[in-house]
Structure formats: structure tokens, C-alpha cells
Scaffold this motif. Structure first.
Motif, PDB file in Angstrom:
ATOM      1  N   MET A  15      15.901   2.291  35.408  1.00 51.47           N
ATOM      2  CA  MET A  15      17.270   2.207  34.894  1.00 51.47           C
ATOM      3  C   MET A  15      17.495   0.819  34.300  1.00 51.47           C
ATOM      4  O   MET A  15      17.065  -0.176  34.876  1.00 51.47           O
ATOM      5  CB  MET A  15      18.283   2.447  36.023  1.00 51.47           C
ATOM      6  CG  MET A  15      18.332   3.871  36.505  1.00 51.47           C
ATOM      7  SD  MET A  15      19.067   4.978  35.294  1.00 51.47           S
ATOM      8  CE  MET A  15      20.755   4.427  35.305  1.00 51.47           C
ATOM      9  N   TYR A  16      18.133   0.774  33.171  1.00 49.13           N
ATOM     10  CA  TYR A  16      18.489  -0.481  32.515  1.00 49.13           C
ATOM     11  C   TYR A  16      19.988  -0.497  32.276  1.00 49.13           C
ATOM     12  O   TYR A  16      20.607   0.550  32.112  1.00 49.13           O
ATOM     13  CB  TYR A  16      17.799  -0.602  31.150  1.00 49.13           C
ATOM     14  CG  TYR A  16      16.307  -0.753  31.204  1.00 49.13           C
ATOM     15  CD1 TYR A  16      15.727  -2.005  31.344  1.00 49.13           C
ATOM     16  CD2 TYR A  16      15.478   0.354  31.088  1.00 49.13           C
ATOM     17  CE1 TYR A  16      14.349  -2.151  31.362  1.00 49.13           C
ATOM     18  CE2 TYR A  16      14.104   0.218  31.112  1.00 49.13           C
ATOM     19  CZ  TYR A  16      13.549  -1.038  31.246  1.00 49.13           C
ATOM     20  OH  TYR A  16      12.186  -1.180  31.274  1.00 49.13           O
ATOM     21  N   ASN A  17      20.544  -1.695  32.216  1.00 49.33           N
ATOM     22  CA  ASN A  17      21.947  -1.865  31.854  1.00 49.33           C
ATOM     23  C   ASN A  17      22.025  -3.072  30.930  1.00 49.33           C
ATOM     24  O   ASN A  17      21.617  -4.164  31.311  1.00 49.33           O
ATOM     25  CB  ASN A  17      22.814  -2.070  33.090  1.00 49.33           C
ATOM     26  CG  ASN A  17      24.270  -2.163  32.721  1.00 49.33           C
ATOM     27  OD1 ASN A  17      24.721  -3.181  32.214  1.00 49.33           O
ATOM     28  ND2 ASN A  17      24.995  -1.107  32.957  1.00 49.33           N
ATOM     29  N   THR A  19      24.548  -5.241  28.035  1.00 50.32           N
ATOM     30  CA  THR A  19      25.890  -5.492  27.537  1.00 50.32           C
ATOM     31  C   THR A  19      25.812  -5.756  26.045  1.00 50.32           C
ATOM     32  O   THR A  19      25.049  -6.615  25.609  1.00 50.32           O
ATOM     33  CB  THR A  19      26.527  -6.704  28.244  1.00 50.32           C
ATOM     34  OG1 THR A  19      26.590  -6.438  29.651  1.00 50.32           O
ATOM     35  CG2 THR A  19      27.921  -6.970  27.724  1.00 50.32           C
ATOM     36  N   ASN A  52      27.851   3.448  20.222  1.00 54.46           N
ATOM     37  CA  ASN A  52      27.185   3.507  21.518  1.00 54.46           C
ATOM     38  C   ASN A  52      25.929   4.358  21.445  1.00 54.46           C
ATOM     39  O   ASN A  52      24.867   3.965  21.944  1.00 54.46           O
ATOM     40  CB  ASN A  52      28.145   4.040  22.581  1.00 54.46           C
ATOM     41  CG  ASN A  52      27.562   3.988  23.969  1.00 54.46           C
ATOM     42  OD1 ASN A  52      26.780   4.860  24.347  1.00 54.46           O
ATOM     43  ND2 ASN A  52      27.920   2.983  24.721  1.00 54.46           N
ATOM     44  N   ARG A  56      22.067   3.076  21.899  1.00 52.05           N
ATOM     45  CA  ARG A  56      21.188   3.697  22.893  1.00 52.05           C
ATOM     46  C   ARG A  56      19.854   4.082  22.264  1.00 52.05           C
ATOM     47  O   ARG A  56      18.796   3.838  22.826  1.00 52.05           O
ATOM     48  CB  ARG A  56      21.842   4.945  23.492  1.00 52.05           C
ATOM     49  CG  ARG A  56      22.969   4.650  24.470  1.00 52.05           C
ATOM     50  CD  ARG A  56      23.824   5.857  24.738  1.00 52.05           C
ATOM     51  NE  ARG A  56      23.598   6.773  25.807  1.00 52.05           N
ATOM     52  CZ  ARG A  56      23.074   6.562  27.007  1.00 52.05           C
ATOM     53  NH1 ARG A  56      22.611   5.416  27.298  1.00 52.05           N
ATOM     54  NH2 ARG A  56      23.009   7.487  27.915  1.00 52.05           N
TER      55      ARG A  56
END
Length: 83
Positions: A15-17, A19, A52, A56
Motif C-alpha cells: 500500500m502506498y499513500n 500527497t 485523481n 493514480r
């Protein structure tokens, strides 16, 4: 496990997050976004949802080359008041 897979052969997806900084171009009316410190992680869209999704897709493509080597880390924003 089934299909002859062992517990060790199943690879977990990381999982990546990230900003993204988002601006609206006054000339085109498009939303423009980029991930600070992540070369190539930028895109645009007519709506925030489109931006968005585009970001992605770009980030997923960049991650195909392996974990990113971030050149900076997003910290936040500051408000500057002038008299």
C-alpha cells in the motif's frame, strides 16, 4: 491455498499513500496535480475526480519500475500574511 500455491508464493501488494499538490490553470481551466519529490508524478484533468484517476494511473505506471526514490517529502502548506 488451492491451485498448488504455498503461503510463501503469494505476494502481498504494498500500500502506498502520496500527497498531491493541486492547482487550477487560469489559462486552460484544467486542474493540474503533482506529487512533490516524485519525478514524473504529474497530470491534469477537467475535474478533480478525473485528475485523481489520472494521477493514480501515472503513479501506478511509475511504480512498475520499483519503489519510488523520492527526492523530497510533502510537509504541508503555510499562509504568509503581508501588511
Amino acid at each position: 491455498m488451492g491451485s498448488g500455491e504455498s503461503c510463501c508464493s503469494v505476494r502481498m501488494k504494498q500500500m502506498y499513500n502520496f500527497t498531491a499538490v493541486v492547482e487550477k490553470c487560469v489559462e486552460t481551466g484544467l486542474y493540474v496535480g503533482f506529487v512533490p519529490g516524485f519525478p514524473g508524478a504529474h497530470s491534469q484533468g477537467e475535474t478533480l475526480d478525473e485528475l485523481n484517476e489520472n494521477l493514480r494511473e501515472v503513479i501506478e505506471m511509475l511504480l512498475e519500475d520499483g519503489d519510488p526514490k523520492l527526492e523530497a517529502e510533502f510537509v504541508g502548506t503555510q499562509s504568509i500574511d503581508l501588511n
